[in-house]
Enzyme design. Sequence first.
Site, PDB file in Angstrom:
ATOM      1  N   HIS A   1      -4.428  -5.174 -12.536  1.00 32.82           N
ATOM      2  CA  HIS A   1      -4.501  -4.238 -11.399  1.00 32.82           C
ATOM      3  C   HIS A   1      -3.141  -3.730 -10.955  1.00 32.82           C
ATOM      4  O   HIS A   1      -3.058  -2.765 -10.211  1.00 32.82           O
ATOM      5  CB  HIS A   1      -5.230  -4.886 -10.236  1.00 32.82           C
ATOM      6  CG  HIS A   1      -4.366  -5.748  -9.361  1.00 32.82           C
ATOM      7  ND1 HIS A   1      -3.604  -6.783  -9.841  1.00 32.82           N
ATOM      8  CD2 HIS A   1      -4.146  -5.722  -8.021  1.00 32.82           C
ATOM      9  CE1 HIS A   1      -2.968  -7.361  -8.841  1.00 32.82           C
ATOM     10  NE2 HIS A   1      -3.273  -6.739  -7.728  1.00 32.82           N
ATOM     11  N   GLY A   2      -2.077  -4.377 -11.361  1.00 32.94           N
ATOM     12  CA  GLY A   2      -0.766  -3.930 -10.879  1.00 32.94           C
ATOM     13  C   GLY A   2       0.347  -4.702 -11.542  1.00 32.94           C
ATOM     14  O   GLY A   2       0.112  -5.475 -12.483  1.00 32.94           O
TER      15      GLY A   2
ATOM     16  N   HIS B   1      -3.178   3.823  -2.757  1.00 31.70           N
ATOM     17  CA  HIS B   1      -3.489   2.396  -2.866  1.00 31.70           C
ATOM     18  C   HIS B   1      -3.659   1.818  -1.464  1.00 31.70           C
ATOM     19  O   HIS B   1      -2.701   1.773  -0.694  1.00 31.70           O
ATOM     20  CB  HIS B   1      -2.334   1.668  -3.597  1.00 31.70           C
ATOM     21  CG  HIS B   1      -2.514   0.172  -3.654  1.00 31.70           C
ATOM     22  ND1 HIS B   1      -1.472  -0.715  -3.496  1.00 31.70           N
ATOM     23  CD2 HIS B   1      -3.606  -0.594  -3.859  1.00 31.70           C
ATOM     24  CE1 HIS B   1      -1.919  -1.957  -3.598  1.00 31.70           C
ATOM     25  NE2 HIS B   1      -3.214  -1.902  -3.818  1.00 31.70           N
TER      26      HIS B   1
ATOM     27  N   LYS C   1       5.154   5.159   2.171  1.00 34.22           N
ATOM     28  CA  LYS C   1       4.910   3.725   2.354  1.00 34.22           C
ATOM     29  C   LYS C   1       4.680   3.414   3.821  1.00 34.22           C
ATOM     30  O   LYS C   1       5.243   4.066   4.699  1.00 34.22           O
ATOM     31  CB  LYS C   1       6.141   2.910   1.912  1.00 34.22           C
ATOM     32  CG  LYS C   1       6.457   2.955   0.447  1.00 34.22           C
ATOM     33  CD  LYS C   1       5.503   2.138  -0.381  1.00 34.22           C
ATOM     34  CE  LYS C   1       5.732   0.642  -0.240  1.00 34.22           C
ATOM     35  NZ  LYS C   1       4.852  -0.108  -1.190  1.00 34.22           N
TER      36      LYS C   1
ATOM     37  N   GLY D   1       2.180   0.581 -10.156  1.00 35.00           N
ATOM     38  CA  GLY D   1       3.468  -0.074 -10.426  1.00 35.00           C
ATOM     39  C   GLY D   1       4.258  -0.208  -9.139  1.00 35.00           C
ATOM     40  O   GLY D   1       3.743  -0.684  -8.134  1.00 35.00           O
TER      41      GLY D   1
ATOM     42  N   SER E   1       3.418   3.906 -12.874  1.00 32.19           N
ATOM     43  CA  SER E   1       2.034   3.447 -12.807  1.00 32.19           C
ATOM     44  C   SER E   1       1.359   3.921 -14.089  1.00 32.19           C
ATOM     45  O   SER E   1       1.911   4.765 -14.809  1.00 32.19           O
ATOM     46  CB  SER E   1       1.323   4.035 -11.590  1.00 32.19           C
ATOM     47  OG  SER E   1       1.915   3.570 -10.397  1.00 32.19           O
TER      48      SER E   1
ATOM     49  N   HIS F   1       0.843  -1.200   0.000  1.00 27.59           N
ATOM     50  CA  HIS F   1       0.000   0.000   0.000  1.00 27.59           C
ATOM     51  C   HIS F   1       0.877   1.249   0.000  1.00 27.59           C
ATOM     52  O   HIS F   1       1.961   1.257   0.557  1.00 27.59           O
ATOM     53  CB  HIS F   1      -0.929  -0.006   1.220  1.00 27.59           C
ATOM     54  CG  HIS F   1      -1.940  -1.117   1.144  1.00 27.59           C
ATOM     55  ND1 HIS F   1      -2.648  -1.546   2.230  1.00 27.59           N
ATOM     56  CD2 HIS F   1      -2.333  -1.878   0.099  1.00 27.59           C
ATOM     57  CE1 HIS F   1      -3.456  -2.534   1.855  1.00 27.59           C
ATOM     58  NE2 HIS F   1      -3.277  -2.755   0.570  1.00 27.59           N
TER      59      HIS F   1
ATOM     60  N   ASN G   1     -10.402  -5.911  -5.397  1.00 27.36           N
ATOM     61  CA  ASN G   1     -10.702  -7.180  -4.695  1.00 27.36           C
ATOM     62  C   ASN G   1     -12.189  -7.171  -4.339  1.00 27.36           C
ATOM     63  O   ASN G   1     -12.562  -6.740  -3.239  1.00 27.36           O
ATOM     64  CB  ASN G   1      -9.908  -7.286  -3.383  1.00 27.36           C
ATOM     65  CG  ASN G   1      -8.461  -7.659  -3.593  1.00 27.36           C
ATOM     66  OD1 ASN G   1      -8.024  -7.927  -4.702  1.00 27.36           O
ATOM     67  ND2 ASN G   1      -7.709  -7.679  -2.510  1.00 27.36           N
TER      68      ASN G   1
END
Lengths: 145, 476
Positions: free
Chosen positions: B399-400, B234, B475, B374, B380, B203, B325
């Site tokens: 999604h990533g 995210h 982060k 990304g 990203s 995240h 999700n």
Amino acid sequence: MNLAASLARRWEHFEHAADMGVRGIGATREAAFEEAALALCAVITDPALVRPDILFEVDCHATDDELLLVDWLNALISEMSAHRMIFSKFAVTISDGRLHGRAWGEIAVPARHHPAVEVKGATLTELKVFQNPDGLWTAQCVVDV
Amino acid sequence: MDLDRLTRKSDSEWWIPPTGTMRVPGVILATEQLVQEMDDKVFEQVSNVATLPGIVKASFAMPDAHWGYGFPIGGVAAFDPDQGGVISAGGVGFDVSCGVRTLTTGLRLEDISLRKQELAHALSRSIPAGVGSTGRLHLDEDDMTAMLCGGAQWAVHKGYGHLPDLEHIEEHGRMAGAQPEHVSQQARKRMRDEVGTLGSGNHYLEVQQVAQIFDKEAASAFEIHENDVVVSIHCGSRGLGHQIGTEFLREMAEAAASYHIDLPDRELACAPIRSPLGERYLGAMRAAINCALANRQVLTHLTRQAFEEIFPDAELKLLYDVSHNTCKLESHRVDGREVKLFVHRKGATRAFGPRTAELPDAYSAAGQPVLIGGTMGTASYILSGTSASEQKAFSSASHGAGRSMSRHAATKRWNGRQLVDELSRQGITVKSPSLRGVAEEAPGAYKDVHAVVDATEQAQLARRVAKLLPLIVIKG
């Protein structure tokens, strides 16, 4: 605990593409569960940094050893999340599918514990509880981080 | 993955023909290179999902698919309740409604270059991130229930955001059908102080530069231009979603036999949609979707406050918010007729094409924004949904980047401090309470996001609109 049993106890992490596998090994099923819990907490931080000052107690019940392991680890994850705790010491008793666990730790202090990641849940992936031919017990699963 | 086990339908579509108890084929939508790089577990998991009752058309894997829990991450599967279809807690995952939202700022790269460090500090102070962090809100029981029913709409009405934000969130910021009474006390307890927290792991909050535009018309509709500064967030439903996932996965694993569901993997735990357990999960999972939407909305408010400290004139507008999700009830055309299906997207983004009713008017011609995250050192992307995606995979896309290396291996290979310094030399400021966490999230531990996005476009799941490069990374 005799010396051989004490020496046999250990935890380790094993590879999973996105997450982390936790494995506990011990002379008894209970010891393996305790070591698996240590492996779980080592995903978050070095357990040696965590003072075992505060006691939590959890009870689980399952129809087989594997689901009991998942329940035990998820109970710890849930208590850590709800109370901002990190654990570092465990004691488990298991009888007739019922587990009583005690977990000691302290409230997370980011500056001292440098927690790397929180664990979302213990999964049924690579979930195994078994006794090896040498008599040692292994308890393992992948945890979602 | 061994290509010989697959039937090649095109350069970006690979089938696993139904064998044994598979009810439908498996379909992997990816380039040859990405398929080759996929774990054999993806083959196994796509095949296993294809055995579940009521599955429609196929069990799909997106270009970023990798080994998950029961379902592959990057898995998409739709179930027909009229055909005994199931709902699976494993098919949604622990982090219910984890997703990405992107905000435009009205700022240009040159506006922030001299004050980037100040902005990074302000964001770092404002955004609760990492293990054990708590938000500024403390929810009592009534607030909790209101939040679980109201999602981002609840947050906006509490003062965390603006009404126009809601138009740019899936479900207009509120998932209907939430049943907070099926959310346990333990799940509520875990969430009491977590609304407005980022979490940890993969995240992040990133301040990004729009580095390249691929589709000028769509970019214009999304109000982005080269060298604009945007923010992407995210995260998901935090402890509440994790607890719901844990409890229902466990309950469904034990109950499957009573529903005469033969699970090839216990992690596929599921229940008929039309069963007491299935309905209870649906109600709780929808409440968790609202929790995630509220969480990202409060984080948006905190982001706006941090920007206001440094750039008082900046206007942060929500471009879009997508969840990756989920299980949602949607209408899709199958064999020429419109059917209502429960579409599971586990690590997959909904990608509605142009002129879909759910889209804001401004995006109707472009299609739904698809936000692909990304890594902190690469890029990203913003894409837009295509009409073709509806037939390809129930309007779904990647999604990533998806991990290519375990966390364990990443910490052996990279040192967090060195990584932060190296990224700083590249012009990327990383703020994190955990250097080990940074090492685990090293850019090199992920797949090539450019390859994933190229494959997503090649498979006609979504079209590239813009590439975003990280400037500031917060982060957990």
